[in-house]
Write an enzyme that holds these catalytic residues in place. Structure first.
Site, PDB file in Angstrom:
ATOM      1  N   ASP A  71     -10.675  47.104  65.974  1.00 15.98           N
ATOM      2  CA  ASP A  71      -9.742  47.143  67.091  1.00 15.98           C
ATOM      3  C   ASP A  71      -8.379  47.412  66.474  1.00 15.98           C
ATOM      4  O   ASP A  71      -7.997  46.736  65.511  1.00 15.98           O
ATOM      5  CB  ASP A  71      -9.757  45.806  67.828  1.00 15.98           C
ATOM      6  CG  ASP A  71      -8.849  45.778  69.044  1.00 15.98           C
ATOM      7  OD1 ASP A  71      -7.777  46.412  69.023  1.00 15.98           O
ATOM      8  OD2 ASP A  71      -9.203  45.103  70.026  1.00 15.98           O
ATOM      9  N   CYS A  74      -6.060  44.364  66.003  1.00 19.63           N
ATOM     10  CA  CYS A  74      -6.567  43.213  65.237  1.00 19.63           C
ATOM     11  C   CYS A  74      -5.849  43.110  63.894  1.00 19.63           C
ATOM     12  O   CYS A  74      -5.829  44.068  63.124  1.00 19.63           O
ATOM     13  CB  CYS A  74      -8.071  43.407  65.056  1.00 19.63           C
ATOM     14  SG  CYS A  74      -8.818  42.609  63.635  1.00 19.63           S
ATOM     15  N   CYS A  77      -8.080  43.720  60.918  1.00 18.10           N
ATOM     16  CA  CYS A  77      -8.457  45.141  60.888  1.00 18.10           C
ATOM     17  C   CYS A  77      -7.320  45.958  60.287  1.00 18.10           C
ATOM     18  O   CYS A  77      -7.548  46.885  59.509  1.00 18.10           O
ATOM     19  CB  CYS A  77      -8.766  45.654  62.291  1.00 18.10           C
ATOM     20  SG  CYS A  77     -10.173  44.850  63.092  1.00 18.10           S
ATOM     21  N   ARG A 101     -11.307  44.554  71.745  1.00 17.97           N
ATOM     22  CA  ARG A 101     -11.593  43.145  72.008  1.00 17.97           C
ATOM     23  C   ARG A 101     -11.234  42.717  73.417  1.00 17.97           C
ATOM     24  O   ARG A 101     -11.831  41.788  73.951  1.00 17.97           O
ATOM     25  CB  ARG A 101     -10.860  42.253  70.998  1.00 17.97           C
ATOM     26  CG  ARG A 101     -11.317  42.501  69.570  1.00 17.97           C
ATOM     27  CD  ARG A 101     -10.447  41.781  68.560  1.00 17.97           C
ATOM     28  NE  ARG A 101      -9.062  42.230  68.690  1.00 17.97           N
ATOM     29  CZ  ARG A 101      -8.010  41.515  68.316  1.00 17.97           C
ATOM     30  NH1 ARG A 101      -8.175  40.331  67.794  1.00 17.97           N
ATOM     31  NH2 ARG A 101      -6.791  41.994  68.458  1.00 17.97           N
TER      32      ARG A 101
END
Length: 186
Positions: A71, A74, A77, A101
């Protein structure tokens, strides 16, 4: 009976009265996790449908390929992607799949569509993960399908790393730690 749904793997009694979600272990096979065996096969088979719709950062001296549900909002991430050169230098090709998400009606989803539909999706992915604005873009894409597939195979957060053998490592892993896990699981 084993039942595969868009929300994962379940077990149902022969009468249909009982539904169970959990792991089934085979005592005759040294506590083999039969649920994980089934999920591994589902992951590997399901990934094939997205070969043409992933965003890939290919290692020049490729030794391993991992698929990562990501994502763009994130934090972990973003941390993983900020270190993408480390993964590539170790021969780890990273293939991103979308997992917004917030769901399919979220700003994250529409932003991810813009990344996937950009003229240069790799550059757009990097820009988005740096917090930069990505120009709005629309195209035919499989983000919704990737998201639903992620739900089906048990993805609940990002990053979610699918190893070449179909096992999963949830969460961020530094490049050297991921390389060691890949060596141990090859």
């Amino acid at each position: 009976l084993q039942l595969t749904t868009e929300r994962g793997l379940f077990y149902v009694s022969d009468s249909g009265q009982y539904l169970l979600r959990g792991n089934v272990y085979n005592l005759d096979q040294g506590l083999r996790n039969e649920t994980e065996v089934a999920m591994t096969a589902m992951r590997l088979d399901g990934l094939k449908a997205f070969d043409d719709s992933i965003i890939e950062f290919k290692a020049e001296n490729e030794k391993y390929i991992v698929n990562i549900f990501t994502d763009i909002t994130c934090g972990y991430c973003r941390k993983l992607h900020a270190e993408i050169k480390d993964y590539l230098d170790l021969g780890i090709t990273v293939r991103y799949l979308a997992f917004p998400r917030g769901g399919l009606n979220s700003k994250g989803y529409s932003d991810m569509v813009s990344v996937w539909c950009a003229a240069d999706p790799n550059a757009a992915m990097t820009a988005a993960k740096l917090g930069d604005t990505v120009d709005n873009a629309k195209c035919s894409n499989q983000i919704a399908e990737q998201y639903r597939f992620g739900q089906k195979i048990g993805v609940t957060g990002t990053p979610n790393i699918i190893m070449p053998n179909g096992t999963v490592i949830p969460g961020y892993q530094p490049a050297n730690v991921l390389e060691q896990a890949l060596k141990e699981n090859s």
